[in-house]
Design a protein around this motif. Structure first.
Motif, PDB file in Angstrom:
ATOM      1  N   VAL A  71     -60.961 -27.724 -13.150  1.00  0.00           N
ATOM      2  CA  VAL A  71     -62.322 -27.307 -13.497  1.00  0.00           C
ATOM      3  C   VAL A  71     -62.387 -27.133 -15.016  1.00  0.00           C
ATOM      4  CG1 VAL A  71     -62.733 -26.129 -11.291  1.00  0.00           C
ATOM      5  CG2 VAL A  71     -61.783 -24.841 -13.237  1.00  0.00           C
ATOM      6  N   ALA A  72     -63.598 -26.952 -15.517  1.00  0.00           N
ATOM      7  CA  ALA A  72     -63.770 -26.716 -16.951  1.00  0.00           C
ATOM      8  C   ALA A  72     -63.383 -25.280 -17.309  1.00  0.00           C
ATOM      9  CB  ALA A  72     -65.226 -26.966 -17.344  1.00  0.00           C
ATOM     10  N   LYS A  73     -62.992 -25.086 -18.574  1.00  0.00           N
ATOM     11  CA  LYS A  73     -62.663 -23.731 -19.029  1.00  0.00           C
ATOM     12  C   LYS A  73     -63.834 -22.783 -18.807  1.00  0.00           C
ATOM     13  CE  LYS A  73     -60.778 -23.000 -23.002  1.00  0.00           C
ATOM     14  NZ  LYS A  73     -60.468 -23.075 -24.448  1.00  0.00           N
ATOM     15  N   MET A  74     -65.055 -23.274 -19.043  1.00  0.00           N
ATOM     16  CA  MET A  74     -66.229 -22.425 -18.872  1.00  0.00           C
ATOM     17  C   MET A  74     -66.394 -21.980 -17.419  1.00  0.00           C
ATOM     18  SD  MET A  74     -70.179 -23.132 -20.022  1.00  0.00           S
ATOM     19  CE  MET A  74     -69.673 -23.240 -21.745  1.00  0.00           C
ATOM     20  N   LYS A  92     -59.222 -12.577 -18.648  1.00  0.00           N
ATOM     21  CA  LYS A  92     -58.025 -13.245 -18.140  1.00  0.00           C
ATOM     22  C   LYS A  92     -57.285 -12.365 -17.134  1.00  0.00           C
ATOM     23  CE  LYS A  92     -53.540 -14.966 -19.721  1.00  0.00           C
ATOM     24  NZ  LYS A  92     -52.631 -15.056 -20.881  1.00  0.00           N
ATOM     25  N   GLU A  93     -57.251 -11.057 -17.392  1.00  0.00           N
ATOM     26  CA  GLU A  93     -56.542 -10.145 -16.489  1.00  0.00           C
ATOM     27  C   GLU A  93     -57.092 -10.203 -15.070  1.00  0.00           C
ATOM     28  OE1 GLU A  93     -56.125  -8.765 -20.646  1.00  0.00           O
ATOM     29  OE2 GLU A  93     -57.839  -9.291 -19.379  1.00  0.00           O
ATOM     30  N   ILE A 137     -56.178 -19.771 -20.571  1.00  0.00           N
ATOM     31  CA  ILE A 137     -57.320 -20.134 -19.727  1.00  0.00           C
ATOM     32  C   ILE A 137     -57.376 -21.656 -19.560  1.00  0.00           C
ATOM     33  CG2 ILE A 137     -59.834 -20.141 -19.560  1.00  0.00           C
ATOM     34  CD1 ILE A 137     -58.620 -17.430 -19.016  1.00  0.00           C
ATOM     35  N   ALA A 138     -57.021 -22.376 -20.618  1.00  0.00           N
ATOM     36  CA  ALA A 138     -57.002 -23.839 -20.539  1.00  0.00           C
ATOM     37  C   ALA A 138     -55.979 -24.318 -19.506  1.00  0.00           C
ATOM     38  CB  ALA A 138     -56.685 -24.429 -21.909  1.00  0.00           C
ATOM     39  N   ALA A 175     -54.150 -19.839 -10.808  1.00  0.00           N
ATOM     40  CA  ALA A 175     -53.777 -18.943 -11.902  1.00  0.00           C
ATOM     41  C   ALA A 175     -52.575 -18.086 -11.517  1.00  0.00           C
ATOM     42  CB  ALA A 175     -54.966 -18.049 -12.266  1.00  0.00           C
ATOM     43  N   THR A 176     -52.606 -17.540 -10.303  1.00  0.00           N
ATOM     44  CA  THR A 176     -51.503 -16.684  -9.861  1.00  0.00           C
ATOM     45  C   THR A 176     -50.192 -17.449  -9.843  1.00  0.00           C
ATOM     46  OG1 THR A 176     -52.997 -15.320  -8.533  1.00  0.00           O
ATOM     47  CG2 THR A 176     -50.658 -15.229  -7.978  1.00  0.00           C
TER      48      THR A 176
END
Length: 209
Positions: A45-48, A57-58, A36-37, A22-23
């Protein structure tokens, strides 16, 4: 290692992988342009799964948030015999500055700009500061056996957390201005001394173990 230990290690590895991917995306595209997707796909991995580890998200970007929030309270709880809360927090901040710890703001220019450019991240960071102050107030109340109606722990926490916030923001400001971590750490050492000296008349004998 026990089965429970292996599970905990695997969970931590998954969390770290999601946060790292993510970073990278946030730094490449900007926080607001990453979904997130996108993070789930990058981490495979899955979104969940992403939202199970990071409900907001932050928190994918500010993944040290839980450590940040508990930092001051933990320092107070673990202070040395004969040491006040003020002295313990001063000692801990000097050590963190010497180590150039990201928890006190040594994030590097790219990450500092990522935060500064995102109202959502700035808002979440403000929440972390508020949560940290509240956690410190609870720790001070417990450590001093304060009565439920006694506001002293909250007043002390506001002052102590306020100094930490000023120093954190100064570190961020200097980082964004292009100063190196070594230069910032040297300047911060002097600021820490001055900041805690301001509080000493009222708090140097408060919450002594």
């Amino acid at each position: 290692m026990s089965e429970q230990g292996l599970r905990a290690r695997k969970k931590q590895q998954t969390r770290d992988t999601i946060s790292d991917r993510a970073t990278r995306l946030f730094l490449e595209r900007g926080f607001d342009k990453v979904t997130i997707a996108d993070v789930a796909a990058a981490a495979d991995v899955a979104k969940m799964t992403v939202t199970n580890y990071f409900p907001r998200k932050e928190d994918l970007a500010l993944d040290l948030g839980p450590v940040f929030v508990e930092q001051l309270a933990a320092t107070v709880r673990e202070r040395e015999p004969g040491e006040s809360a003020l002295a313990a927090l001063r000692r801990a901040y000097l050590a963190a500055a010497a180590e150039q710890s990201p928890v006190v703001g040594f994030s590097g220019p790219d990450f500092a700009k990522l935060i500064a450019d995102s109202p959502a991240l700035l808002g979440r960071l403000r929440e972390f500061h508020e949560e940290r102050e509240a956690a410190l107030a609870r720790a001070l109340a417990a450590e001093t056996a304060a009565e439920p109606g006694d506001i002293t722990p909250r007043v002390a926490a506001a002052q102590l957390a306020g100094v930490h916030r000023v120093l954190f923001e100064e570190t961020m400001r200097r980082t964004l201005a292009g100063e190196s971590n070594d230069v910032i750490a040297a300047a911060l050492t002097g600021y820490i001394g001055r900041a805690f000296d301001v509080l000493a008349p009222g708090l140097e004998r408060y919450a002594v173990r």
